[in-house]
Design a protein around this motif. Structure first.
Motif, short mmCIF file in Angstrom:
data_model
loop_
_atom_site.label_atom_id
_atom_site.label_comp_id
_atom_site.label_asym_id
_atom_site.label_seq_id
_atom_site.Cartn_x
_atom_site.Cartn_y
_atom_site.Cartn_z
N ALA A 82 -15.70 52.67 16.65
CA ALA A 82 -14.80 51.52 16.52
C ALA A 82 -15.02 50.50 17.63
O ALA A 82 -14.85 49.30 17.41
N HIS A 83 -15.39 50.96 18.83
CA HIS A 83 -15.64 50.02 19.92
C HIS A 83 -16.80 49.08 19.58
O HIS A 83 -16.71 47.86 19.78
N SER A 84 -17.90 49.63 19.06
CA SER A 84 -19.04 48.79 18.69
C SER A 84 -18.67 47.82 17.57
O SER A 84 -19.07 46.65 17.58
N THR A 85 -17.89 48.31 16.61
CA THR A 85 -17.49 47.46 15.49
C THR A 85 -16.56 46.34 15.95
O THR A 85 -16.71 45.18 15.55
N ARG A 165 -11.07 57.51 26.71
CA ARG A 165 -9.81 57.44 27.43
C ARG A 165 -9.12 56.08 27.39
O ARG A 165 -7.99 55.94 27.85
N ILE A 166 -9.72 55.05 26.85
CA ILE A 166 -9.11 53.72 26.87
C ILE A 166 -8.32 53.48 25.59
O ILE A 166 -8.66 53.97 24.51
N LYS A 167 -7.23 52.73 25.72
CA LYS A 167 -6.48 52.29 24.55
C LYS A 167 -7.34 51.33 23.73
O LYS A 167 -8.06 50.50 24.29
N PHE A 168 -7.22 51.41 22.42
CA PHE A 168 -7.98 50.48 21.59
C PHE A 168 -7.49 49.05 21.81
O PHE A 168 -8.29 48.12 21.85
#
Length: 441
Positions: A82-85, A165-168
């Protein structure tokens, strides 16, 4: 029909004909912006950069998404992809709104040393007839799209440092602010007419702009967020190295457009850049695995894959400036250096760079940028004339300071607005379910 009627009809037709003749003048192109020149279309170059744009986009989705996704624990695979997207979606919109203008626009006065102007906000003034002065043979829309793919992958690389560990919500805000405050100014300073480019700092395809920038930002993120719960105690081994291997392959193929496309044409510089991009990662993989095999007594697949990526990173600033002998040495040197960054340095200094954003991209990027000053060859590319390690070091220092300071500022904004880290219970459960309500079976 009377002669008078015929005369009026003829006059009317002549008037229409005169209007038709004057139409091109009335529809003349608007005046060019300061960074633009009229397009002088290079058909073969345009075809190659169209292809390269697709290749570089593939590096983020699905390349980096799978590369990183395979290295996290299974409970965080969806969140990592999801981070890359999210980086792709957010940066694309921002690039259209202001990122391109800030990166490649021009502003009068000393400010142009650090950031571009605002003339091309929302791509105002960009048309099918315009080209950027850097690439007069390419339609400007193509140059915008190609450079967008670089802007997309850079923050996605940083996500490897704060994975699991980071919030989206924090990552979304971080990507937004970081693109405008850090990426766009550094891109302008190196490639868009800023002080680093004027100094003669060589960065063929993104050593400072992409890899060192992302690596330093990743290090700051890792330090500010702190280690994952259970780091150094729990088993945090990659859950699926097959995903990581597939991601590496996609990155490798996409890197041909990343480096080869940075020649801005289908030419001899693109050819040498592509070959160097094949050679250096192979040499880096050999260098990495030689060290790992010696120290740990077993060569690992993860080591081979990481060595390949380290070599790709290291050759990026040099690809179109060095001959194959230089590329081979850059790769062979960068493999062991990246091993030291990812394995030794991280544990020595006790920071949790989850997927080695700094250890690989930062360390190998710094090594490659400095070695560009050693091996740059004017016989390969006349632009390499006058290259020195000192110039490279000054440019790297400027990029690292801007990246570190800007990243810290962005993290503080995130911390005091949406917050940075998920709760401990959510981290233990896994970000796939706690942040996205999805989980693998």
């Amino acid at each position: 029909m009377t002669p008078q009627t015929i005369s009026k009809a003829a006059a009317f037709c002549c008037g229409l004909f005169a209007v038709a003749l004057s139409a091109p003048a009335l529809a003349a192109a608007p005046p060019l912006l300061e960074h633009q020149v009229p397009l002088a279309l290079d058909g073969s170059g345009t075809a190659w950069i169209l292809t390269s744009t697709a290749l570089v986009l593939m590096m983020t989705l699905p390349g980096l998404a799978l590369f990183y996704g395979g290295m996290v624990r299974k409970k965080n695979l969806i969140a990592t992809i999801a981070h890359s997207t999210a980086a792709m979606a957010i940066v694309t919109v921002l690039w259209f709104v202001a990122g391109y203008a800030l990166s490649f626009g021009t502003i009068n006065g000393a400010a142009n040393n650090f950031v571009g102007g605002l003339q091309a906000l929302f791509l105002n003034g960009v048309g099918t007839h315009t080209a950027h002065a850097l690439t007069p043979g390419l339609p400007e829309f193509l140059w915008i799209g190609y450079q967008l793919t670089f802007a997309i992958i850079t923050p996605a690389l940083i996500a490897g440092a704060f994975a699991e560990r980071i919030k989206f919500s924090a990552s979304v805000l971080f990507f937004t602010l970081w693109h405008l405050i850090v990426y766009a100014p550094i891109c302008h300073q190196v490639w868009g007419g800023g002080w680093m480019g004027e100094l003669g700092v060589l960065d063929f395809a993104g050593g400072a702009v992409v890899h060192v920038n992302a690596g330093v930002a990743g290090l700051v993120c890792a330090v500010v967020l702190g280690p994952r719960h259970g780091w150094g105690r729990d088993n945090m081994a990659p859950h699926n190295l097959a995903f990581t291997a597939i991601g590496t392959g996609l990155l490798f193929v996409g890197w041909m457009g990343f480096n080869g496309g940075s020649a801005a044409g289908a030419n001899e510089i693109a050819a040498v850049a592509v070959f160097n991009t094949l050679l250096a990662p192979a040499a880096a993989a050999v260098g990495w695995i030689a060290v790992e095999w010696t120290l740990k007594k077993k060569p690992t697949l993860l080591g081979l894959l990481t060595g390949v990526v380290a070599g790709l990173v290291a050759i990026t600033p040099a690809a179109g400036f060095v001959d194959p002998k230089g590329a081979f040495l850059i790769g062979l040197i960068s493999g062991p250096i990246a091993y030291a960054g990812a394995v030794w340095l991280k544990h020595k200094l006790k920071y949790d760079d989850s997927l080695d954003a700094f250890g690989v991209h930062g360390v190998a990027g710094i090594a490659g940028a400095l070695l560009t000053g050693v091996f740059a060859n004017a016989a390969i590319n006349p632009a390499a004339e006058g290259a020195t390690v000192l110039k490279q070091a000054i440019g790297l220092g400027g990029a690292m300071v801007w990246s570190a300071a800007g990243t810290f500022m962005v993290l503080m904004i995130c911390k005091y607005t949406v917050g940075l880290r998920v709760q401990t219970e959510a981290e233990i459960e896994g970000l796939d379910y706690s942040e996205h309500g999805e989980a693998l079976p």
